[in-house]
Design a protein around this motif. Structure first.
Motif, PDB file in Angstrom:
ATOM      1  N   ASN A 187       0.829  -1.215   0.000  1.00  0.00           N
ATOM      2  CA  ASN A 187       0.000   0.000   0.000  1.00  0.00           C
ATOM      3  C   ASN A 187       0.861   1.262   0.000  1.00  0.00           C
ATOM      4  N   GLY A 225       1.202   3.894  -3.288  1.00  0.00           N
ATOM      5  CA  GLY A 225       0.614   5.216  -3.049  1.00  0.00           C
ATOM      6  C   GLY A 225      -0.718   5.214  -2.333  1.00  0.00           C
ATOM      7  N   VAL A 226      -1.204   4.041  -1.922  1.00  0.00           N
ATOM      8  CA  VAL A 226      -2.495   3.986  -1.247  1.00  0.00           C
ATOM      9  C   VAL A 226      -2.372   4.564   0.166  1.00  0.00           C
ATOM     10  N   TYR A 227      -1.242   4.294   0.816  1.00  0.00           N
ATOM     11  CA  TYR A 227      -0.945   4.935   2.101  1.00  0.00           C
ATOM     12  C   TYR A 227       0.218   5.907   1.914  1.00  0.00           C
ATOM     13  N   PRO A 268      -1.900   7.123  -5.989  1.00  0.00           N
ATOM     14  CA  PRO A 268      -1.823   5.927  -6.834  1.00  0.00           C
ATOM     15  C   PRO A 268      -1.956   6.230  -8.321  1.00  0.00           C
ATOM     16  N   HIS A 269      -2.835   7.194  -8.680  1.00  0.00           N
ATOM     17  CA  HIS A 269      -3.040   7.379 -10.121  1.00  0.00           C
ATOM     18  C   HIS A 269      -1.801   7.939 -10.815  1.00  0.00           C
ATOM     19  N   ALA A 293       0.461   4.954 -11.248  1.00  0.00           N
ATOM     20  CA  ALA A 293      -0.025   4.106 -12.333  1.00  0.00           C
ATOM     21  C   ALA A 293       0.566   4.580 -13.656  1.00  0.00           C
ATOM     22  N   ARG A 303      -1.026  -3.333  -9.549  1.00  0.00           N
ATOM     23  CA  ARG A 303      -1.109  -4.261  -8.416  1.00  0.00           C
ATOM     24  C   ARG A 303      -2.430  -5.008  -8.382  1.00  0.00           C
ATOM     25  N   PHE A 329      -5.013  -7.029  -5.225  1.00  0.00           N
ATOM     26  CA  PHE A 329      -5.304  -6.844  -3.805  1.00  0.00           C
ATOM     27  C   PHE A 329      -5.559  -8.166  -3.109  1.00  0.00           C
ATOM     28  N   GLN A 368     -10.479  -6.351  -4.841  1.00  0.00           N
ATOM     29  CA  GLN A 368     -11.028  -5.040  -5.186  1.00  0.00           C
ATOM     30  C   GLN A 368     -11.475  -5.096  -6.644  1.00  0.00           C
ATOM     31  N   SER A 404     -15.080   0.193  -6.720  1.00  0.00           N
ATOM     32  CA  SER A 404     -13.982   0.117  -5.769  1.00  0.00           C
ATOM     33  C   SER A 404     -13.110   1.326  -5.992  1.00  0.00           C
ATOM     34  N   ALA A 411      -9.393   0.472  -6.321  1.00  0.00           N
ATOM     35  CA  ALA A 411      -9.044  -0.177  -7.583  1.00  0.00           C
ATOM     36  C   ALA A 411      -8.967   0.856  -8.699  1.00  0.00           C
ATOM     37  N   ARG A 468      -8.298   4.061  -8.434  1.00  0.00           N
ATOM     38  CA  ARG A 468      -7.115   4.911  -8.295  1.00  0.00           C
ATOM     39  C   ARG A 468      -5.870   4.190  -8.762  1.00  0.00           C
ATOM     40  N   VAL A 469      -5.791   2.911  -8.410  1.00  0.00           N
ATOM     41  CA  VAL A 469      -4.591   2.162  -8.719  1.00  0.00           C
ATOM     42  C   VAL A 469      -4.419   1.945 -10.231  1.00  0.00           C
ATOM     43  N   VAL A 470      -5.521   1.874 -10.991  1.00  0.00           N
ATOM     44  CA  VAL A 470      -5.340   1.746 -12.438  1.00  0.00           C
ATOM     45  C   VAL A 470      -5.173   3.115 -13.100  1.00  0.00           C
ATOM     46  N   GLY A 471      -5.142   4.182 -12.313  1.00  0.00           N
ATOM     47  CA  GLY A 471      -4.804   5.480 -12.880  1.00  0.00           C
ATOM     48  C   GLY A 471      -5.945   6.472 -12.959  1.00  0.00           C
ATOM     49  N   VAL A 472      -7.090   6.144 -12.387  1.00  0.00           N
ATOM     50  CA  VAL A 472      -8.203   7.093 -12.418  1.00  0.00           C
ATOM     51  C   VAL A 472      -7.987   8.153 -11.331  1.00  0.00           C
ATOM     52  N   THR A 478      -6.896   5.869   8.719  1.00  0.00           N
ATOM     53  CA  THR A 478      -6.541   5.505   7.361  1.00  0.00           C
ATOM     54  C   THR A 478      -7.428   4.330   6.981  1.00  0.00           C
TER      55      THR A 478
END
Ligand SMILES: Nc1ncnc2c1ncn2[C@@H]1O[C@H](COP(=O)(O)OP(=O)(O)OP(=O)(O)O)[C@@H](O)[C@H]1O
Ligand SMILES: [Mg+2]
Lengths: 268, 337, 291
Positions: free
Chosen positions: A57, A61-63, A82-83, A86, A92, A94, A98, B200, B203, B205-209, C288
């Motif tokens: 995480n 960039g999630v944390y 995170p974006h 990316a 990643r 989960f 997710q 999600s 999810a 954010r992690v793919v870039g949104v 968090t």
């Protein structure tokens, strides 16, 4: 020490320096440092609650870390959302799925290609031809990826109608749709039966061969030991050891931690 | 074995069928309806449907609640009433100014509002709507206060829109375009990103949104939509009161989304039809209409939590499935049972 | 100058006490179920209306007040059993709409039975104002403030000192764990509805001699109670109390010094500002989110 260092250039794809995060009183990751060389399969292991997922995480960039540095190709990226990461090729999956259950399986994979597409709303609203063509092509590509991860039977399925194992693969397909350089997999084989686990093992090898650097968290020691170029062991948020599978297997600290944690079955 | 994905051709997708059916309905209705009461009802339904389509993109697809949307309707309605009346603006320019103001307000509010989730988001949007409503209610020298004010007729390129038939065609065209555009949007990269952040957010954010930007974009879009429809309502009715912007109206709009079916374009239409007709139909119950309206909301949410259209579609789907199984069972003979 | 300030302050604390009771109602239900009960305002209205009705029917005041609290509690339990229980696991929006539906039903019934007129309840101890520092305070204000304070102390005692209260609080922190140690969580749920309806209705009874009441007076009272609950941070009892008083005082000061026509807007301006700068309210904790 590392088989690759003699041939590969010096800068690792990812360097982590003294990384820490606290949640209230819980110091989930403490002063962890390591390097990951391009193109390898790097595993992170440790007992439950050791901080593996938290480490993922942080890197994705999630944390936001409390302290420390994360260098991607030598450039600091800690604290970036995170974006942004990316965009730099970080993908990643989960541990706690997710998946977007409000979408079809194929659409979930297509979302992975988000950054490669034209996201203009107005063009979308009026069915702009170039945008439609790109979407059609993406359909095919996403379907291809679903076959690659073994989901050819689910091409038209809704995500909320799929099994746990299928969803785990779907997350991998979505991550691959990003065309990542670095892929973080958090327990991809958890909850899968031995045959499925073997298929995931196979899949990870295929991904690594295609040039993607894979970082893996996994409790299945057989899989970790056979796949990994290098292994990082965490315990109570701290780095316990790092090295090749052979080195880790013989490390007294690691053996003690695993026996101490009562996870005798998982002892390497 | 590798086979290509079966991409259903345009003409066969249920969404396309629905759109065609709607177009036919829109063309046929004026031939069938002779009564001006019903024509008025149909126009009101269509106006609500367009607003609800925009709101459903926000609530149903992107998963963000707004309990203040009537406030944006009010901005449009009062822009179209006040600017031409007090400042001599041409109606079309007033409509555009209203839409721009709504968009600007939505954009400014979006950043702080969309860090909030669930009940906090409900609270913030509700507060925004109530403040707007109070402004319309209190600035009586411009808005006429609680009694409202008259709205001059809409003029498009020198042509005055005054008769219900003319309004019908304008609004019907808008409705068709809105349905088509909504269907296109949800099936595009932009729309998938919206739905993903609902499914999600991590999810996505992690793919870039960039989820903050997407929430803001859809909030601004639906607010702009609402403002434009507020202007059109005001011109069509010829009169505007602060009730257009009150909390209860916001609730009604959200109810149309939820009862019709969250994340269902055609559900929005159904929701608009039912909840526009319902109060009229209940008006005959003299005094009990509020009770009946409340009871219907409750029953709907208990027995069809996903909304009417998705529930009906699922029922139909499982019926079809059962029939297919029955047939398959028969053709396979009784041996396997 | 000072007299005027005191005047506004007192009327703010008085109305704020009502908001605080409403906010406590929101908080109790929210803690037991994470539901925001949009019908909370109707309990307040119901309390006032029923007190008027029972008093006009010839009941002595204490009995009328008691009945005006008991009946809404029963309505609260009924609502929980029939309307909220069936949708325990539904989406936030769905539950909000259900509670709005319930509020319409309650309001509608009251409208049919009592009509749309405004009703007055006579003050508990006369209408001779008391002078404090130049401000004229209605005796009813003391009733509102005093009884509200007693309720707050009572609730505090209940939730921190009695086994039943602690069980309810435990359920709000961790439902599964509470079930594991043998707490009947479904009981906790309807109990919280009964209690918050009672507290809300009591607020309604107390304030009606000052403000009058009608079938639709619950809407704004409820929304402002919600504001008060959010100001303090949803789920925090102390937050609800502080939030209620803050909203009440702000509103009274705003009405006195700024503009009386915008007094209803002030609570909502306050809540927007607070949410912008403190997304979880004044007393909400930072966390968090787990992934
Ligand atoms: N968002 C959070 N807030 C508070 N504490 C957290 C949060 N995320 C993780 N933790 C805590 O940090 C510690 C490490 O958790 P983490 O999930 O990283 O472990 P893990 O190594 O992935 O374990 P597992 O093998 O069970 O997946 C745990 O004590 C956990 O409770
Ligand atoms: Mg983990």
């Amino acid at each position: 020490m590392m088989a690759r260092t003699s041939t590969a250039p010096a800068t690792p794809v990812l360097s982590v320096r003294d990384l820490s995060i606290n949640f209230g009183g819980v110091r989930a990751v403490q002063n962890v440092s390591f390097d990951i060389a391009s193109g390898c399969i790097y595993s992170v292991i440790g007992p439950n609650g050791a901080g593996k997922t938290t480490l993922f995480n942080l890197i994705t960039g999630v944390y936001v870390p409390t302290a420390g540095e994360i260098l991607l190709d030598g450039q600091p990226v800690q604290g970036q959302p995170p974006h942004r990461l990316a965009r730099r090729g970080v993908a990643r999956t989960f541990q706690n799925l997710q998946v977007c259950l409000n979408m079809t399986a194929l659409e979930n994979v297509m979302v992975g290609a988000h950054l490669r597409l034209d996201r203009n709303v107005l063009k979308a609203a009026f069915r702009w031809p170039s945008l439609r063509r790109a979407d059609q092509a993406l359909h095919q590509e996403a379907a291809e990826l679903m076959r690659f991860v073994g989901l050819e039977h689910a091409l038209e399925a809704r995500a909320d109608a799929m099994s746990y194992g299928a969803l785990k693969r779907l997350e991998i397909a979505r991550a691959l749709a990003m065309k990542p350089r670095l892929l973080f997999l958090d327990e991809p084989a958890a909850g899968l039966n031995p045959r499925e686990t073997l298929e995931i093992d196979e899949l990870i090898r295929k991904v690594a061969v295609s040039g993607v650097t894979v970082v893996l968290v996994e409790h299945d020691m057989k899989m970790v030991m056979s796949l990994s170029d290098r292994i990082l062991v965490l315990d109570y948020g701290k780095k316990l050891a790092e090295g090749t599978a052979a080195e880790i297997r013989q490390d007294p600290a690691v053996i003690a931690a695993y026996l101490g944690a009562g996870a005798a079955g998982e002892t390497p | 074995m590798i086979r290509p994905v079966i991409l259903r051709p345009m003409a066969l997708r249920p969404a396309t069928l629905g759109l065609v059916a709607l177009a036919v309905l829109v063309l046929v209705l004026p031939l069938v309806i002779s009564n001006s009461f019903y024509l008025d009802l149909v126009i009101r339904i269509a106006i609500n449907a367009i607003i609800v389509l925009g709101l459903n993109l926000l609530i149903g697809f992107a998963g963000q609640i707004s309990f203040g949307h009537a406030g944006f309707l009010g901005i449009g309605a009062y822009a179209s009433a006040v600017l031409p009346t007090h400042f001599g603006w041409p109606p079309l320019l007033a409509l555009i100014a209203g839409a721009a103001a709504a968009a600007a307000l939505a954009a400014v509010m979006a950043w702080p509002i969309f860090r909030l989730k669930g009940h906090y988001l409900a609270m913030a949007t509700l507060g925004l709507g109530i403040i707007l409503n109070l402004i319309f209610r209190n600035e009586a020298s411009y808005t006429g206060g609680p009694d409202g004010m008259a709205v001059p007729a809409m003029e498009l390129f020198g042509l005055q829109l005054s008769r219900d038939r003319q309004w019908y065609w304008v609004i019907a065209a808008l409705l068709l375009v809105s349905v088509w555009a909504s269907l296109n949007i949800i099936d595009s990269p932009f729309g998938r990103a919206l739905r993903a952040l609902h499914g999600s957010d991590v999810a996505a954010r992690v793919v870039g949104v960039d989820i903050a930007r997407y929430k803001m974009a859809i909030f601004v879009m639906s607010a702009t939509f609402a403002s434009i429809m507020g202007s059109i309502t005001a011109h069509y009715v010829g009169f505007v009161t602060p009730n257009i912007a009150d909390f209860f109206h916001s609730v009604e709009l959200v109810t149309m989304v939820v009862v019709g079916g969250m994340a269902s374009v055609f559900g929005s239409l159904l929701g608009a039809v039912l909840l526009t007709i319902l109060p009229q139909a209940l008006a005959t119950f003299e005094g009990w209409e509020t009770v009946a309206f409340g009871a219907i909301l409750i029953l709907c949410m208990i027995f069809m939590p996903r909304g009417l259209l998705p529930t009906l579609a699922a029922r139909l789907g499982s019926l079809r499935f059962a029939v297919a199984r029955l047939r398959a069972g028969r053709s396979a003979g009784e041996s396997d049972s | 100058m000072l007299a005027q300030f005191l005047q506004y302050l007192f009327s703010g604390i008085t109305i704020g006490a009502t908001y605080a009771l409403a906010a406590l109602g929101f908080t109790m239900i929210y803690n037991a179920s994470t539901v925001i009960n949009f019908a909370q305002g109707e309990f307040i209205m119901l309390g006032g209306m029923l007190a008027v009705m029972f008093q006009q029917a010839g009941f002595p005041l204490p009995l009328a007040v008691l009945l005006a609290i008991i009946v809404p509690s029963l309505v609260g339990v009924l609502m929980e059993k029939m309307v909220v229980e069936p949708v325990r696991s539904a989406d936030t929006v769905n539950i909000i709409i259900i509670t709005i539906g319930a509020s319409l039903v309650i309001r509608g019934v009251v409208q049919v039975v009592f009509g749309k007129g405004a009703f007055m309840l006579s003050s508990f101890s006369g209408d001779t104002p008391v002078e404090i520092g130049g401000a004229m305070i209605m005796p009813q204000s003391f009733w509102v403030i005093g009884v509200s304070a007693l309720v707050v102390v009572g609730l505090w005692y209940f939730f921190t000192r009695t086994l039943t209260g602690k069980a309810m609080l435990a359920t709000s922190f961790n439902r599964t764990a509470a079930e594991l140690v043998g707490i009947n969580t479904s009981w906790v749920l309807w109990m919280s509805f009964a209690m918050s309806a009672a507290v809300g209705a009591l607020g309604g009874v107390l304030v009606t001699p000052l403000t009058m009441t009608s079938y639709d007076s619950g809407i704004m009272l409820g929304l402002k109670g919600f504001v008060a609950a959010v100001v303090g941070g949803l789920g925090s009892g102390a937050g609800a109390l502080v939030g209620g008083l803050l909203v009440g005082v702000l509103e009274a000061m705003g009405a006195g010094y700024l503009s009386s026509s915008y007094k209803d807007a002030l609570p909502f301006v306050l809540i927007l500002l607070i949410l912008f700068f403190l997304p979880r309210g004044l007393f909400g904790s930072r966390q968090t989110e787990r992934v």
